[in-house]
Motif scaffolding. Structure first.
Motif, mmCIF file in Angstrom:
data_model
loop_
_atom_site.group_PDB
_atom_site.id
_atom_site.type_symbol
_atom_site.label_atom_id
_atom_site.label_comp_id
_atom_site.label_asym_id
_atom_site.label_seq_id
_atom_site.Cartn_x
_atom_site.Cartn_y
_atom_site.Cartn_z
ATOM 1 N N PHE A 94 -3.217 -1.248 -8.488
ATOM 2 C CA PHE A 94 -2.915 -1.766 -7.143
ATOM 3 C C PHE A 94 -3.702 -3.040 -6.921
ATOM 4 C CE2 PHE A 94 -4.618 -1.609 -2.667
ATOM 5 C CZ PHE A 94 -3.483 -2.102 -2.046
ATOM 6 N N ILE A 95 -2.999 -4.128 -6.551
ATOM 7 C CA ILE A 95 -3.644 -5.406 -6.241
ATOM 8 C C ILE A 95 -3.168 -5.795 -4.850
ATOM 9 C CG2 ILE A 95 -4.040 -7.782 -6.990
ATOM 10 C CD1 ILE A 95 -2.982 -6.903 -9.772
ATOM 11 N N GLY A 96 -3.972 -5.497 -3.835
ATOM 12 C CA GLY A 96 -3.519 -5.625 -2.461
ATOM 13 C C GLY A 96 -4.147 -6.781 -1.710
ATOM 14 N N GLY A 97 -3.676 -6.932 -0.478
ATOM 15 C CA GLY A 97 -4.224 -7.930 0.423
ATOM 16 C C GLY A 97 -4.969 -7.293 1.572
ATOM 17 N N ALA A 98 -5.271 -6.007 1.438
ATOM 18 C CA ALA A 98 -5.999 -5.276 2.469
ATOM 19 C C ALA A 98 -6.616 -4.039 1.828
ATOM 20 C CB ALA A 98 -5.064 -4.875 3.613
ATOM 21 N N VAL A 99 -7.617 -3.496 2.505
ATOM 22 C CA VAL A 99 -8.280 -2.282 2.030
ATOM 23 C C VAL A 99 -7.410 -1.075 2.368
ATOM 24 C CG1 VAL A 99 -10.275 -0.776 2.363
ATOM 25 C CG2 VAL A 99 -10.591 -3.256 2.176
ATOM 26 N N VAL A 100 -7.033 -0.305 1.357
ATOM 27 C CA VAL A 100 -6.256 0.925 1.525
ATOM 28 C C VAL A 100 -7.155 2.082 1.101
ATOM 29 C CG1 VAL A 100 -4.199 2.200 0.845
ATOM 30 C CG2 VAL A 100 -4.093 -0.292 1.094
ATOM 31 N N GLY B 268 0.814 -1.217 0.000
ATOM 32 C CA GLY B 268 0.000 0.000 0.000
ATOM 33 C C GLY B 268 0.843 1.261 0.000
ATOM 34 N N PHE B 269 1.950 1.273 0.747
ATOM 35 C CA PHE B 269 2.836 2.451 0.763
ATOM 36 C C PHE B 269 3.397 2.724 -0.631
ATOM 37 C CE2 PHE B 269 4.187 1.605 5.465
ATOM 38 C CZ PHE B 269 2.945 2.046 5.899
ATOM 39 N N ILE B 270 3.860 1.683 -1.302
ATOM 40 C CA ILE B 270 4.447 1.854 -2.642
ATOM 41 C C ILE B 270 3.403 2.384 -3.612
ATOM 42 C CG2 ILE B 270 5.498 0.646 -4.599
ATOM 43 C CD1 ILE B 270 6.604 -1.370 -2.450
ATOM 44 N N ALA B 271 2.209 1.749 -3.597
ATOM 45 C CA ALA B 271 1.162 2.168 -4.531
ATOM 46 C C ALA B 271 0.698 3.592 -4.243
ATOM 47 C CB ALA B 271 -0.006 1.188 -4.459
ATOM 48 N N GLN B 272 0.534 3.949 -2.955
ATOM 49 C CA GLN B 272 0.138 5.323 -2.618
ATOM 50 C C GLN B 272 1.206 6.319 -3.029
ATOM 51 O OE1 GLN B 272 -1.844 5.866 1.441
ATOM 52 N NE2 GLN B 272 -1.168 3.733 1.564
#
Length: 451
Positions: free
Chosen positions: A137-143, A122-126
């Motif tokens: 962004f394909i994450g494992g948590a809601v950002v 999430g830090f990188i994508a943000q």
């Protein structure tokens, strides 16, 4: 490049990683359906809004008109819907195959490791979003700043890669990030050496010109041969990106890194703990490895946020903050405890063990760590995708040496007693990856409105 055509049916679509993949395909205009045994899950509304057709339970009827079936490791071989797909000769794809194809379409970053994957991804994508790169962004948590656990963009693809089942060896990426290796998922791997060997295969996998961003302070990572790959090390004493200082201002991390003869300081007052300072340093390393100006990288990382249920303060109940975190491993609990101790916060920990296999494997480590918390509530084990068995967490409650300790086998009794138990605490922390996150939100919602 893959030609995304036909209808994709996702089994166990309620899983965070599965729902992210289904959402990305649907946002690209692909026909997507999905099913899950849980009638309600966190990203259900997002999937429906993207046009995903959703079913409850598993039934071969869901396969009508499906061209591909996507499954996760939560789906067992004897599942009737899975068996029907095989019998009907519908191509059956592991979720990692979909992720691999998405990451293979251009500039991409894949993040793995035992601790901190979701936050660092999430830090990188943000950071890239704030810099104007419009990442997928394909994450494992809601950002929340990225609109959920997945976002379709026109720029680089940033994906969280699960190491639990060995499927990460399929994953190609321009930049491969490994945060750390710890003793989790050993029922699958057997030994730490097997886990390390699998992660090594991931790092050395295609493409040949990928860059590996690795934690210099992880002994297993340091002990591998990377002579065929470009490596950017990050950590204390690192020859590439060196961490010179890591401290807390209140509960927020302030980290100083040295890169190419210059010092860069990142102070983010939106996040929590030294562990997230290390995640920020890894994110900084990834951004500069991608060619981003280090001054710009450091600046945007002061603005990023942790995902939902990562040290998330829901609000206050009678003067006590209600916090939720997915900490499920003794190492993660230790990181939280050290922040609370340094900031002199009095905390009531409500811990829900996650999976019988992890509970048994790490029982002694849980006893040792939880005994260092003064005030602890233990709940019953959340089985996740494991078969329910006659194993209780009561022995853990008996073994821990906390000053004040409680055991609750059901939510209703806990909710009845908790308003009185939590009096005098600065924070009540709901910790774990199972239903405990929903408990935290339910408890806060029920009690924050009471007068």
């Amino acid at each position: 490049m893959v030609q995304w055509q036909g209808r994709y049916h996702f089994m166990a679509v309620g899983g965070m990683g599965m729902s992210a993949l289904a959402k990305i395909l649907a946002q690209r205009g692909i026909s997507v359906s999905g099913c899950d045994v849980q009638p309600h899950f966190m990203t259900k509304a997002d999937l429906s809004a993207c046009g995903v057709t959703l079913f409850t339970g598993h039934d071969p009827k869901h396969l009508q008109d499906a061209d591909f079936v996507v499954y996760s490791s939560a789906i067992k071989p004897d599942n009737e819907e899975f068996r029907a797909a095989l019998d009907e000769h519908i191509p059956v794809l592991h979720r990692s195959e979909i992720l691999a194809d998405l990451l293979d379409e251009g500039l991409s970053v894949a993040v793995t490791g035992t601790h901190g994957k979701s936050s660092t991804t999430g830090f990188i994508a943000q950071g890239l979003e704030l810099l104007g790169f419009d990442p997928t962004f394909i994450g494992g948590a809601v950002v929340n700043p990225l609109g959920g656990n997945a976002k379709l963009g026109s720029g680089p693809v940033i994906g969280e890669v699960d190491e639990s089942d060995g499927s990460l060896v399929r994953i190609p990426a321009s930049v491969k990030v490994v945060l750390n290796l710890d003793d989790d998922h050993l029922p699958f791997y057997g030994t730490m050496e097997n886990l390390a060997a699998t992660v090594h295969r991931f790092i050395l996998g295609r493409p040949h010109n990928s860059i590996a961003v690795l934690n210099y302070n992880d002994p297993l990572l340091r002990g591998m041969d990377y002579s065929s790959r470009r490596v950017h090390w990050c950590g204390f004493g690192s020859p590439d990106i060196r961490i010179d200082a890591l401290e807390l201002e209140g509960v927020s991390p302030k980290i100083s890194v040295f890169y190419e003869g210059k010092q860069f300081t990142i102070l983010n007052d939106k996040i929590f703990g030294k562990h997230n300072g290390l995640n920020l340093a890894m994110a900084f390393s990834v951004l500069v490895a991608m060619g981003i100006d280090p001054n710009s990288a450091a600046k945007v990382l002061e603005e990023v946020q942790t995902p939902r249920r990562r040290q998330q303060i829901l609000g206050s109940v009678n003067g006590t903050s209600v916090m939720v975190d997915i900490a499920l491993h003794p190492t993660e609990l230790k990181a939280l405890r050290e922040v609370f101790e340094s900031s002199k916060r009095r905390v009531l920990l409500i811990f829900q063990p996650h999976r019988y296999s992890r509970y048994k494997l790490l029982f002694k480590d849980f006893v040792e760590e939880l005994s260092l918390w003064s005030d602890v509530v233990i709940t019953e084990i959340y089985p996740s995708d494991e078969p329910v068995e006659d194993t209780s967490s009561y022995p853990l409650y008996e073994e821990i040496g906390s000053r004040n300790k409680f055991f609750y086998s059901d939510k209703e009794k806990l909710f009845q007693d908790l308003p009185n138990i939590m009096n005098g605490y600065d924070i009540v922390l709901f910790a774990g990856l199972g239903s405990i996150g929903n408990w935290a939100e339910e408890f806060y919602t029920e009690n924050s409105t009471k007068k």
